[in-house]
Scaffold this motif. Structure first.
Motif, short mmCIF file in Angstrom:
data_model
loop_
_atom_site.label_atom_id
_atom_site.label_comp_id
_atom_site.label_asym_id
_atom_site.label_seq_id
_atom_site.Cartn_x
_atom_site.Cartn_y
_atom_site.Cartn_z
N LEU A 66 -36.33 -92.17 -103.09
CA LEU A 66 -36.06 -90.93 -103.81
C LEU A 66 -34.61 -90.50 -103.64
CD1 LEU A 66 -39.24 -88.77 -103.19
CD2 LEU A 66 -38.58 -90.00 -105.22
N THR A 104 -33.02 -78.34 -120.73
CA THR A 104 -33.91 -79.24 -120.00
C THR A 104 -33.12 -80.17 -119.08
OG1 THR A 104 -35.35 -79.21 -121.91
CG2 THR A 104 -35.77 -80.91 -120.27
N LEU A 105 -31.99 -80.65 -119.59
CA LEU A 105 -31.17 -81.55 -118.77
C LEU A 105 -30.65 -80.83 -117.54
CD1 LEU A 105 -29.29 -83.51 -121.55
CD2 LEU A 105 -30.90 -84.42 -119.91
N ILE A 107 -32.08 -78.48 -116.04
CA ILE A 107 -33.21 -78.31 -115.11
C ILE A 107 -33.42 -79.60 -114.31
CG2 ILE A 107 -35.68 -77.93 -114.92
CD1 ILE A 107 -34.46 -75.44 -115.72
N LEU A 108 -33.19 -80.74 -114.94
CA LEU A 108 -33.35 -82.01 -114.22
C LEU A 108 -32.47 -82.03 -112.97
CD1 LEU A 108 -33.54 -84.78 -116.96
CD2 LEU A 108 -35.36 -83.89 -115.54
N TRP A 110 -31.97 -79.72 -110.96
CA TRP A 110 -32.73 -79.11 -109.86
C TRP A 110 -33.42 -80.19 -109.04
CZ3 TRP A 110 -35.82 -74.06 -110.26
CH2 TRP A 110 -35.12 -73.10 -110.99
N ALA A 111 -34.19 -80.99 -109.77
CA ALA A 111 -35.00 -82.00 -109.09
C ALA A 111 -34.09 -82.95 -108.31
CB ALA A 111 -35.82 -82.77 -110.11
N TRP A 114 -32.18 -81.28 -105.19
CA TRP A 114 -33.13 -81.04 -104.10
C TRP A 114 -33.46 -82.37 -103.41
CZ3 TRP A 114 -35.77 -78.53 -100.58
CH2 TRP A 114 -36.98 -79.04 -100.12
N LEU A 115 -33.67 -83.42 -104.20
CA LEU A 115 -34.04 -84.70 -103.60
C LEU A 115 -32.89 -85.32 -102.81
CD1 LEU A 115 -36.28 -86.63 -106.11
CD2 LEU A 115 -36.88 -85.64 -103.93
N TRP A 118 -33.20 -83.49 -99.58
CA TRP A 118 -34.43 -83.80 -98.86
C TRP A 118 -34.46 -85.25 -98.39
CZ3 TRP A 118 -39.28 -82.90 -96.96
CH2 TRP A 118 -40.18 -83.96 -97.01
N LEU A 133 -32.15 -74.47 -104.37
CA LEU A 133 -33.26 -73.97 -105.18
C LEU A 133 -33.23 -72.44 -105.27
CD1 LEU A 133 -36.24 -76.30 -104.41
CD2 LEU A 133 -34.76 -76.25 -106.37
#
Lengths: 306, 100, 202, 184
Positions: A66, A104-105, A107-108, A110-111, A114-115, A118, A133
């Motif tokens: 990830l 939408t892009l 927003i991607l 964000w994912a 965060w990853l 993490w 976040l």
């Protein structure tokens, strides 16, 4: 066959443009942080050479799949954002929902951010991810409502139509709040300037802390590319798209995108990073209502103008 | 792509989600199961709309399903947080014990 | 992306079919992975991928707006969901694999029965012919429907959403504004509330 | 059951303000970190990103730096930490000119910048406060030392980022005095 060729050259053009925008952003940012002109321009290639040779360093029990996937996905998001921008009358990726796709892009991001935090299985990375976040929730809503304003005024979600609907009066001029909220959102999803807390130096660069070698290179480059891409999307949204005297439309789009990128990156480099809790409250309680009010004003103007 | 295949895929999503909602112990995982089920419903409704009667009212229904999904998630997370604070537990089984 | 949805359905049926099956496969496979993988981060992002594929399938059925919104909302939601996973899971299953299921077999049984029942229904029911055709701009038609003929729906959904926000905050927060700013709401806000300073104030 | 895969203990829950699981982390800060007093080590327990408990470990040998230089160094570090590079460079320039309490133009401008950052809450109030006193030499760095307990109680309850800023600002007061050098 001709279609395929056209698509290939279009894609190559978008890649090149993303690269140029990222370089511009990085150079302008470097100037703002006190480097001399030539040094700033060479900063990006130098870092590239350094990081490409750097040995990859791993953390214990990192979620490598990830972590790497997220880091390497940020740059493609920037490329796709640039592909949405209509150069003359059509973009590489045309469609009636350009504005929603741009949203939408982002927003991607964000994912992926965060990853990146993490995945490294490190405390500072995780703290950076949390911070991102919290900040993302706060900047995203004003950004979303800011995107509503030009779409509402133009009566379309198609970026080309939005660009074309602005006559001599650009949307940036009579929707200043939406424009500012949008630019703040761009700084947010590129994690730079006042909104750089998730990658803040006081938390050992947070989400970026454990990245090394090529992984660090792509994420660092992606931050500037996202800033440039966000600025490029602002051109059809707020800056009249291809409109301008003498020069062909495509040149105007490129020129505006580069200028806005340089200006935004310079301002971002000049401002100190704000602590998250200092940002979150004003973003929710001041900026968000102001942007909604801006939408209301735009709505009234549209209805009155019918 | 026919209505039958779309519905088949939708029922597969629904079934997987149902398995998760029934078998998982952690509240958040149960909610992921529910989410998958709603994704199945969304896909099925989309299929019905496109293959049976593509008029705007159907789209409004889909929008309502989407809204229901967000309400479910937001309330679910809030309840999970409350449970966690009260009982220090995130397990559905323990929530039942709390009730007894 | 959005170009796919504008491809005419007649001339490139084959391509749409391939795209649909790819989306379907990803959606279901990722859905299964949610309950297979050990890591909670992987589980949430598998679910996000499943939703993106579902959104893709909706795009193929010319519901571009809903398709995009599904992708947008779900990626956002899963990013936040990942934080909840970190908050609530007793231990970190990413590092210490373990099973957290109950009545595993029964659940599989119910799921299989459901799939067979619904699936056979989907295949066996004689579905009627299509009535009418989609409007040229589905998004615009949807917008008009929301704002004109079906305005009541939106007028209900709006307050419900606001109520959800209020309920969510009330249920989940342990601190109130009185904790932050004192009983008369006249003190400078404490953020983050330094542990001792908070105790002093009590 | 051993709860430390790869030698790192798993995150656990604690009786903290949010009452949530898995947000208590053990994290060392220092001894070698950018913009950090050399040799200082903090062993922290974090609740999410709030530092709940600090154990201090200091370098054994003191370095002898004039008070004014140490104060300007602290200013430069704090400014660097919040990403204000231009002003951090200016603060370092002032430091290199071996300043006294009477300020030339450059020092005055940096101080004005500090005041502005404090007004906009970019820096925590306590950070600008202690920096101001150090620059005015209202605190005598040779007698006002922060011992381990005082430093820990100063830092506990603050956000990880604020802790970095506080340590950077208090750095001139953290130098081990000749008497305390043997403590370790």
């Amino acid at each position: 066959m001709a279609e395929a060729l056209e698509a290939t050259t279009g894609a190559a053009g978008v890649l090149l443009l993303t690269f140029v925008l990222a370089w511009t952003a990085s150079a302008s940012y470097a100037v703002a942080t006190g480097r001399s002109g030539g040094d700033a321009v060479l900063h990006a290639p130098r870092e590239m050479a350094r990081l490409l040779r750097q040995r990859r360093r791993d953390t214990i029990s990192a979620d490598r799949l990830l972590w790497r996937l997220a880091g390497w996905s940020l740059l493609p998001v920037a490329v796709l954002l640039v592909a949405l921008v209509p150069l003359e009358d059509a973009a590489l990726l045309t469609g009636s929902l350009g504005v929603v796709w741009a949203n939408t892009l982002d927003i991607l991001v964000w994912a992926f951010v965060w990853l990146v935090g993490w995945g490294a299985n490190s405390v500072v990375g995780l703290v950076g991810g949390y911070r991102f976040l919290a900040l993302a929730l706060a900047y995203e809503l004003p950004l979303m409502f800011a995107l509503v304003a030009p779409a509402l005024a133009a009566g379309s979600l198609d970026l080309a139509v939005v660009a074309g609907a602005q006559g001599s009066l650009w949307y940036a001029a009579w929707m200043p709040v939406a424009f500012v909220a949008y630019l703040l959102g761009v700084l947010g999803f590129s994690v730079l300037g006042p909104l750089a807390a998730p990658a803040g130096r006081e938390s050992a660069e947070g989400v970026l802390a454990e990245l090394s070698g090529p992984d660090a290179l792509v994420v660092r480059a992606a931050r500037y590319a996202l800033l440039g891409a966000g600025a490029a999307v602002a051109v059809p949204l707020f800056l009249g798209g291809a409109s301008g005297p003498w020069l062909p439309g495509a040149v105007w789009v490129l020129l505006k995108a580069l200028l806005l990128t340089a200006a935004l990156a310079w301002v971002a480099g000049r401002l100190p990073a704000l602590r998250v809790h200092r940002l979150v409250e004003p973003l929710w309680t001041v900026l968000l209502p102001l942007v909604v009010l801006q939408d209301l004003v735009v709505g009234i103007v549209v209805v009155a103008g019918r | 792509m026919t209505l039958e295949t779309v519905l088949l895929v939708a029922s597969a999503l629904l079934a997987v989600g149902l398995y998760g909602a029934l078998s998982q112990q952690v509240v958040v995982m149960v909610m992921m199961g529910l989410e998958l089920m709603i994704a199945g419903v969304l896909l099925a409704l989309g299929g019905f709309w496109w293959f049976l009667s593509p008029d705007p009212s159907g789209q409004v229904l889909l929008l309502v399903v989407l809204a229901a999904m967000t309400v479910e998630m937001a309330t679910g997370f809030a309840v999970a947080t409350l449970l966690h604070r009260r009982a220090g537990s995130d397990m559905t089984d323990m929530a039942t014990e709390l009730h007894e | 992306m959005s170009t796919v949805s504008t491809v005419s359905t007649v001339s490139t049926m084959g391509l749409v079919d391939v795209a649909f099956w790819a989306c379907a496969l990803v959606a279901v496979a990722m859905g299964v992975l949610v309950f297979v993988v050990d890591s909670m981060a992987r589980a949430t992002y598998a679910l996000a991928a499943s939703f993106v594929a579902t959104g893709g399938a909706l795009l193929l059925m010319q519901q571009s707006y809903l398709g995009v919104v599904v992708v947008l909302m779900m990626v956002m939601e899963m990013a936040v969901m990942a934080v909840y996973m970190v908050m609530f899971m007793g231990m970190n299953p990413a590092l210490m694999p373990m099973s957290m299921v109950h009545s595993h077999r029964a659940a599989i049984g119910v799921a299989v029965v459901t799939f067979v029942a619904l699936g056979s229904g989907a295949v066996l029911v004689p579905w009627p012919e299509r009535r009418g055709s989609p409007s040229p701009d589905v998004t615009e038609a949807l917008g008009t429907a929301i704002m004109e003929s079906h305005m009541l729906v939106m007028m209900v959904v709006g307050p419900v959403m606001v109520a959800t926000i209020v309920v969510g905050v009330l249920l989940s927060s342990s601190r109130t504004r009185y904790d932050r700013m004192g009983d008369d709401l006249d003190q400078p806000a404490l953020d983050p509330p330094a542990l001792e300073r908070r105790e002093e104030r009590r | 059951m051993e709860m430390a895969p790869g030698g790192i203990p798993l995150a656990e829950g604690d009786d903290d303000r949010d009452g949530l699981e898995m947000d208590v982390l053990v994290h060392p800060l220092g001894p070698l970190l950018d913009h950090w007093p050399g040799g200082l080590e903090l062993h922290t327990r974090l609740h999410g990103d709030v530092v709940a408990h600090v154990e201090v470990q200091r370098p054994a040998s003191p370095t002898h730096v004039p008070a004014a230089v140490a104060a300007w160094d602290a200013v430069a570090r704090v400014l660097s930490l919040v990403g204000d590079d231009v002003w951090a460079a200016r603060a370092r320039m002032v430091r290199d000119q071996h300043p006294g309490p009477e300020l030339d133009g450059g020092g005055g401008r940096v101080r004005a910048r500090l005041a502005r950052l404090a007004r906009h809450h970019v820096l925590p109030h306590s950070v600008t406060d202690v920096l101001g006193r150090l620059l005015d030499e209202r605190i005598d760095a040779s007698t006002h030392r922060l011992d381990d307990a005082a430093l820990a109680s100063l830092l506990e309850g603050h956000d990880l980022g604020d802790v970095r800023l506080l340590v950077a600002a208090h750095a001139p007061l953290l130098e081990p005095s000749a008497a305390g050098a043997g403590r370790g």
